[in-house]
Design a protein around this motif. Structure first.
Motif, mmCIF file in Angstrom:
data_model
loop_
_atom_site.group_PDB
_atom_site.id
_atom_site.type_symbol
_atom_site.label_atom_id
_atom_site.label_comp_id
_atom_site.label_asym_id
_atom_site.label_seq_id
_atom_site.Cartn_x
_atom_site.Cartn_y
_atom_site.Cartn_z
ATOM 1 N N VAL A 68 0.835 -1.207 0.000
ATOM 2 C CA VAL A 68 0.000 0.000 0.000
ATOM 3 C C VAL A 68 0.869 1.256 0.000
ATOM 4 O O VAL A 68 0.587 2.216 -0.723
ATOM 5 C CB VAL A 68 -0.992 -0.012 1.182
ATOM 6 C CG1 VAL A 68 -1.731 1.302 1.285
ATOM 7 C CG2 VAL A 68 -1.974 -1.162 1.027
ATOM 8 N N GLY A 69 1.944 1.244 0.786
ATOM 9 C CA GLY A 69 2.837 2.402 0.799
ATOM 10 C C GLY A 69 3.485 2.642 -0.548
ATOM 11 O O GLY A 69 3.586 3.785 -1.015
ATOM 12 N N SER A 70 3.904 1.574 -1.213
ATOM 13 C CA SER A 70 4.502 1.709 -2.544
ATOM 14 C C SER A 70 3.466 2.171 -3.560
ATOM 15 O O SER A 70 3.774 2.955 -4.462
ATOM 16 C CB SER A 70 5.124 0.379 -2.976
ATOM 17 O OG SER A 70 6.179 0.035 -2.104
ATOM 18 N N PHE A 71 2.251 1.694 -3.414
ATOM 19 C CA PHE A 71 1.152 2.138 -4.267
ATOM 20 C C PHE A 71 0.941 3.649 -4.136
ATOM 21 O O PHE A 71 0.864 4.364 -5.134
ATOM 22 C CB PHE A 71 -0.124 1.374 -3.885
ATOM 23 C CG PHE A 71 -1.394 1.915 -4.480
ATOM 24 C CD1 PHE A 71 -1.677 1.742 -5.816
ATOM 25 C CD2 PHE A 71 -2.313 2.584 -3.683
ATOM 26 C CE1 PHE A 71 -2.853 2.234 -6.367
ATOM 27 C CE2 PHE A 71 -3.488 3.076 -4.210
ATOM 28 C CZ PHE A 71 -3.766 2.897 -5.570
ATOM 29 N N VAL A 72 0.901 4.134 -2.904
ATOM 30 C CA VAL A 72 0.701 5.567 -2.658
ATOM 31 C C VAL A 72 1.872 6.383 -3.209
ATOM 32 O O VAL A 72 1.674 7.409 -3.871
ATOM 33 C CB VAL A 72 0.487 5.844 -1.150
ATOM 34 C CG1 VAL A 72 0.515 7.328 -0.845
ATOM 35 C CG2 VAL A 72 -0.828 5.223 -0.685
ATOM 36 N N LEU A 73 3.101 5.938 -2.948
ATOM 37 C CA LEU A 73 4.263 6.667 -3.471
ATOM 38 C C LEU A 73 4.330 6.603 -4.988
ATOM 39 O O LEU A 73 4.777 7.555 -5.626
ATOM 40 C CB LEU A 73 5.560 6.143 -2.855
ATOM 41 C CG LEU A 73 5.858 6.617 -1.448
ATOM 42 C CD1 LEU A 73 7.229 6.118 -0.987
ATOM 43 C CD2 LEU A 73 5.798 8.128 -1.333
ATOM 44 N N GLY A 74 3.906 5.506 -5.576
ATOM 45 C CA GLY A 74 3.855 5.414 -7.034
ATOM 46 C C GLY A 74 2.958 6.487 -7.622
ATOM 47 O O GLY A 74 3.285 7.103 -8.644
ATOM 48 N N ILE A 75 1.846 6.729 -6.968
ATOM 49 C CA ILE A 75 0.933 7.783 -7.412
ATOM 50 C C ILE A 75 1.566 9.159 -7.184
ATOM 51 O O ILE A 75 1.589 10.003 -8.078
ATOM 52 C CB ILE A 75 -0.416 7.670 -6.677
ATOM 53 C CG1 ILE A 75 -1.152 6.412 -7.122
ATOM 54 C CG2 ILE A 75 -1.275 8.914 -6.901
ATOM 55 C CD1 ILE A 75 -2.344 6.040 -6.255
ATOM 56 N N ALA A 76 2.094 9.367 -5.976
ATOM 57 C CA ALA A 76 2.611 10.688 -5.599
ATOM 58 C C ALA A 76 3.896 11.062 -6.334
ATOM 59 O O ALA A 76 4.058 12.219 -6.743
ATOM 60 C CB ALA A 76 2.843 10.738 -4.086
ATOM 61 N N LEU A 77 4.805 10.109 -6.503
ATOM 62 C CA LEU A 77 6.120 10.432 -7.068
ATOM 63 C C LEU A 77 6.245 10.149 -8.555
ATOM 64 O O LEU A 77 7.001 10.829 -9.251
ATOM 65 C CB LEU A 77 7.220 9.646 -6.337
ATOM 66 C CG LEU A 77 7.393 9.911 -4.850
ATOM 67 C CD1 LEU A 77 8.488 9.015 -4.282
ATOM 68 C CD2 LEU A 77 7.693 11.378 -4.592
ATOM 69 N N PHE A 78 5.537 9.135 -9.039
ATOM 70 C CA PHE A 78 5.750 8.693 -10.410
ATOM 71 C C PHE A 78 4.532 8.877 -11.314
ATOM 72 O O PHE A 78 4.537 8.434 -12.459
ATOM 73 C CB PHE A 78 6.198 7.226 -10.421
ATOM 74 C CG PHE A 78 7.400 6.980 -9.552
ATOM 75 C CD1 PHE A 78 8.620 7.569 -9.830
ATOM 76 C CD2 PHE A 78 7.300 6.176 -8.431
ATOM 77 C CE1 PHE A 78 9.725 7.351 -9.029
ATOM 78 C CE2 PHE A 78 8.401 5.946 -7.614
ATOM 79 C CZ PHE A 78 9.620 6.547 -7.912
ATOM 80 N N VAL A 82 -4.550 6.691 -10.917
ATOM 81 C CA VAL A 82 -5.467 6.575 -9.783
ATOM 82 C C VAL A 82 -6.833 6.223 -10.366
ATOM 83 O O VAL A 82 -7.455 7.033 -11.034
ATOM 84 C CB VAL A 82 -5.569 7.906 -8.999
ATOM 85 C CG1 VAL A 82 -6.531 7.749 -7.832
ATOM 86 C CG2 VAL A 82 -4.217 8.365 -8.533
ATOM 87 N N THR A 83 -7.249 4.991 -10.139
ATOM 88 C CA THR A 83 -8.558 4.561 -10.612
ATOM 89 C C THR A 83 -9.341 3.999 -9.439
ATOM 90 O O THR A 83 -8.761 3.633 -8.409
ATOM 91 C CB THR A 83 -8.433 3.472 -11.703
ATOM 92 O OG1 THR A 83 -7.878 2.288 -11.118
ATOM 93 C CG2 THR A 83 -7.564 3.946 -12.875
ATOM 94 N N VAL A 84 -10.632 3.931 -9.616
ATOM 95 C CA VAL A 84 -11.488 3.380 -8.568
ATOM 96 C C VAL A 84 -11.076 1.936 -8.267
ATOM 97 O O VAL A 84 -11.010 1.532 -7.101
ATOM 98 C CB VAL A 84 -12.977 3.464 -8.985
ATOM 99 C CG1 VAL A 84 -13.871 2.708 -8.009
ATOM 100 C CG2 VAL A 84 -13.413 4.909 -9.105
ATOM 101 N N PHE A 88 -9.778 0.631 -4.720
ATOM 102 C CA PHE A 88 -10.528 -0.437 -4.068
ATOM 103 C C PHE A 88 -9.598 -1.585 -3.674
ATOM 104 O O PHE A 88 -9.673 -2.109 -2.555
ATOM 105 C CB PHE A 88 -11.657 -0.936 -4.985
ATOM 106 C CG PHE A 88 -12.487 -2.033 -4.387
ATOM 107 C CD1 PHE A 88 -13.361 -1.780 -3.335
ATOM 108 C CD2 PHE A 88 -12.406 -3.326 -4.872
ATOM 109 C CE1 PHE A 88 -14.125 -2.791 -2.775
ATOM 110 C CE2 PHE A 88 -13.166 -4.344 -4.324
ATOM 111 C CZ PHE A 88 -14.025 -4.081 -3.272
ATOM 112 N N ALA A 89 -8.715 -1.962 -4.584
ATOM 113 C CA ALA A 89 -7.763 -3.043 -4.302
ATOM 114 C C ALA A 89 -6.863 -2.682 -3.121
ATOM 115 O O ALA A 89 -6.622 -3.507 -2.232
ATOM 116 C CB ALA A 89 -6.934 -3.349 -5.544
#
Length: 104
Positions: A68-78, A82-84, A88-89
């Protein structure tokens, strides 16, 4: 104390996964070194936490924090999508971590 140790281990998993991305296939020295140090620290702290926590619980929580942390950083940094469905996953992973914590 083992839960705090496990949390830090999970946070270090986020560090090494992000550094791995930044290493561009291990072609950049500093991110590769950060990745290796983060991996060592993450695995070591996971092993310490497992002295008192069940294997399945510790491993699931550790990987969930990292995922989850890598998912969030992937969105924020790279700029990852971001999809529903992706949100959800990630929410299901967080829910699984919470249920596993409550069950132990």
């Amino acid at each position: 104390m083992p839960w705090i140790t496990l949390l830090v281990a999970g946070l270090l998993e986020i560090v090494w996964a992000t550094a791995m991305k930044q290493s561009h296939g291990f072609t950049r020295l500093v991110p590769t070194a950060i990745m290796l140090v983060g991996m060592f620290g993450s695995f070591w702290l996971l092993a310490v936490a497992m002295r008192q926590l069940p294997l399945g619980t510790a491993y699931m929580v550790w990987t969930g924090i990292g995922a989850v942390g890598s998912f969030v950083l992937g969105i924020a940094l790279f700029g990852e999508a971001v999809t529903v469905t992706r949100l959800f996953a990630a929410g299901l992973i967080v829910a699984g971590i919470l249920v596993m914590k409550l069950a132990s």
